[in-house]
Write an enzyme that holds these catalytic residues in place. Structure first.
Site, PDB file in Angstrom:
ATOM      1  N   CYS A 143       0.325  19.545 -18.505  1.00 28.98           N
ATOM      2  CA  CYS A 143       0.546  18.537 -19.551  1.00 28.98           C
ATOM      3  C   CYS A 143       1.040  19.190 -20.853  1.00 28.98           C
ATOM      4  CB  CYS A 143      -0.765  17.803 -19.800  1.00 28.98           C
ATOM      5  SG  CYS A 143      -0.686  16.581 -21.111  1.00 28.98           S
ATOM      6  N   HIS A 155      -1.583   1.224  -4.291  1.00 25.30           N
ATOM      7  CA  HIS A 155      -1.994   2.629  -4.170  1.00 25.30           C
ATOM      8  C   HIS A 155      -1.169   3.560  -5.060  1.00 25.30           C
ATOM      9  CE1 HIS A 155      -3.975   1.888   0.047  1.00 25.30           C
ATOM     10  NE2 HIS A 155      -4.621   1.316  -0.947  1.00 25.30           N
ATOM     11  N   GLN A 177       0.848  -1.200   0.000  1.00 22.95           N
ATOM     12  CA  GLN A 177       0.000   0.000   0.000  1.00 22.95           C
ATOM     13  C   GLN A 177       0.879   1.244   0.000  1.00 22.95           C
ATOM     14  OE1 GLN A 177      -3.524  -0.847   2.964  1.00 22.95           O
ATOM     15  NE2 GLN A 177      -1.773  -2.081   3.549  1.00 22.95           N
ATOM     16  N   VAL A 194       3.547   4.033  -1.326  1.00 17.60           N
ATOM     17  CA  VAL A 194       3.772   4.702  -2.608  1.00 17.60           C
ATOM     18  C   VAL A 194       5.201   5.251  -2.678  1.00 17.60           C
ATOM     19  CG1 VAL A 194       1.331   5.331  -2.852  1.00 17.60           C
ATOM     20  CG2 VAL A 194       2.892   6.933  -1.728  1.00 17.60           C
ATOM     21  N   PRO A 243       4.297  -4.059  15.432  1.00 17.73           N
ATOM     22  CA  PRO A 243       4.577  -3.829  16.854  1.00 17.73           C
ATOM     23  C   PRO A 243       3.301  -3.612  17.669  1.00 17.73           C
ATOM     24  CG  PRO A 243       6.014  -2.482  15.484  1.00 17.73           C
ATOM     25  CD  PRO A 243       4.985  -3.089  14.569  1.00 17.73           C
TER      26      PRO A 243
HETATM   27 ZN   LIG Z   1      -2.912  15.928 -21.008  1.00 17.17          ZN
END
Ligand SMILES: [Zn+2]
Length: 247
Positions: free
Chosen positions: A146, A118, A100, A102, A213
């Site tokens: 972008c 994830h 999980q 990243v 733990p």
């Molecule tokens: Zn784009």
């Protein structure tokens, strides 16, 4: 520590071994967890930093937070827990690691049969056209845009309210159904659907080892609970396993 011959015999007989890790394993590398009393969610609001609504409301805030986390992840090193899982991948023939986390530490340690449930903090994609970026964005005062369509680029991590990648989830359910031994390591067992995986494995008769733990909501279901950090527990398991096999 409760590593004994019962566990080693289970490992010797196992055809398929599945592992699920959570933030606890990276805590030993100095990275914060989310749900501990000193974790991220005790200081920050997850709806602002880890949700699509939060991102749309203040993308720069979200990017700055992820940028800071990336710097911390880069500065951290895989620990003996991560490295032990790499060695286990070499020792066992069908060994699959689901995380999980990243933070990229399993990959940096050298794990190959690795599934990131994830996402990965070092990947990102365009919110608009979906094109992927392996980013090394330096975030100061601008949200990355972008090149193709001008849309906002977002981190490729699964946020609250979002679905896990369906292809990876499908494989996870498949292995949970067929594994003989399942390790749940350093996870609070509170985030679904990942938290469901050890229950599925248990229902199918797998032997379940929890390494944490602290007790979790899954602890009463585990066949064996080891209350030590992953680095210590896994090192001891590997040591005993090799001793028994004479390797
Ligand atoms: Zn784009």
């Amino acid at each position: 520590m409760s590593v004994d011959i019962t566990l080693i015999n289970k490992l010797l007989a196992a055809q398929n071994i599945m592992v699920l890790t959570g933030a606890g394993i990276s805590k030993e590398s100095g990275l914060s967890t989310f749900r501990d009393s000193d974790g991220y969610w005790s200081q920050y609001d997850p709806t602002k930093l880890a949700s699509l609504d939060g991102f749309l409301a203040d993308p720069l805030l979200v990017w700055k937070w992820y940028y800071e986390r990336k710097q911390k992840a880069i500065a951290a090193n895989p620990n003996a827990g991560h490295l032990s899982l790499v060695e286990m991948e070499r020792l066992f023939k069908n060994f699959h690691l689901f995380t999980q986390n990243v933070d990229n530490l399993h990959r940096r340690a050298g794990s190959v049969n690795l599934y990131e449930l994830h996402g990965n903090i070092f990947h990102s994609h365009c919110l608009n056209c979906g094109i992927k970026y392996n980013d090394d964005f330096v975030i100061t005062d601008k949200v990355p845009i972008c090149d193709i369509c001008g849309g906002m680029i977002r981190p490729s991590v699964v946020w609250f309210g979002e679905q896990l990648p369906s292809d990876i989830l499908k494989v996870a359910f498949e292995y949970a159904n067929k594994c003989d031994v399942f390790f749940t390591i350093g996870t609070s067992s509170e985030v679904y659907p990942a938290a469901q995986l050890p229950f599925i494995a248990k229902d199918k008769g797998a032997f379940i080892i929890e390494i944490n733990p602290n007790p979790t909501s899954f602890s009463p279901t585990a066949d064996l609970s080891i209350r030590n950090p992953a680095s210590e527990a896994l090192t001891e398991i590997i040591h005993l396993y090799k001793q028994v096999r004479g390797i």
